[in-house]
Design a protein around this motif. Sequence first.
Motif, short mmCIF file in Angstrom:
data_model
loop_
_atom_site.label_atom_id
_atom_site.label_comp_id
_atom_site.label_asym_id
_atom_site.label_seq_id
_atom_site.Cartn_x
_atom_site.Cartn_y
_atom_site.Cartn_z
N MET A 146 -24.71 17.41 101.74
CA MET A 146 -24.03 17.65 103.01
C MET A 146 -24.61 16.88 104.21
N PRO A 147 -25.93 16.77 104.38
CA PRO A 147 -26.42 16.00 105.54
C PRO A 147 -25.90 14.56 105.53
N LEU A 148 -25.90 13.93 104.36
CA LEU A 148 -25.42 12.56 104.25
C LEU A 148 -23.91 12.48 104.51
N ARG A 151 -34.77 10.39 101.70
CA ARG A 151 -34.49 9.29 100.79
C ARG A 151 -33.04 8.82 100.91
N ASP A 152 -32.11 9.77 100.94
CA ASP A 152 -30.69 9.46 100.85
C ASP A 152 -30.13 8.72 102.06
N ILE A 153 -30.46 9.19 103.25
CA ILE A 153 -29.87 8.58 104.46
C ILE A 153 -30.32 7.13 104.63
N LEU A 186 -28.60 22.60 105.86
CA LEU A 186 -27.62 22.10 104.89
C LEU A 186 -28.34 21.46 103.71
N ARG A 187 -27.77 21.66 102.52
CA ARG A 187 -28.38 21.11 101.31
C ARG A 187 -27.65 19.85 100.88
N VAL A 223 -30.60 15.43 112.61
CA VAL A 223 -31.73 16.32 112.35
C VAL A 223 -31.40 17.08 111.08
N ALA A 224 -32.25 16.95 110.06
CA ALA A 224 -32.02 17.59 108.77
C ALA A 224 -33.29 18.25 108.26
#
Length: 75
Positions: free
Chosen positions: A15-17, A44-46, A11-12, A36-37
Amino acid sequence: MSDKTLDATGLRCPMPLLKTKLELNAMAPGQELEVVATDTGSKRDIPAWLALSSHTLVSQSESNGEYRFVIKCGG
């Protein structure tokens, strides 16, 4: 051992966040979610989002282009 695992591989951003947020919203406080990404933005984002939330980043690791986060659901 986590209570739930979210497979966000392939996923880009963002979407993971977004999927992480949705999973945590459905969980009880104290439960743990493993994410798991493969998107590099997740690294950085999570953690940045978790710092602003009631949830806690228990651990974070990176191996072979896979990012793993264990998150404790907050109240």
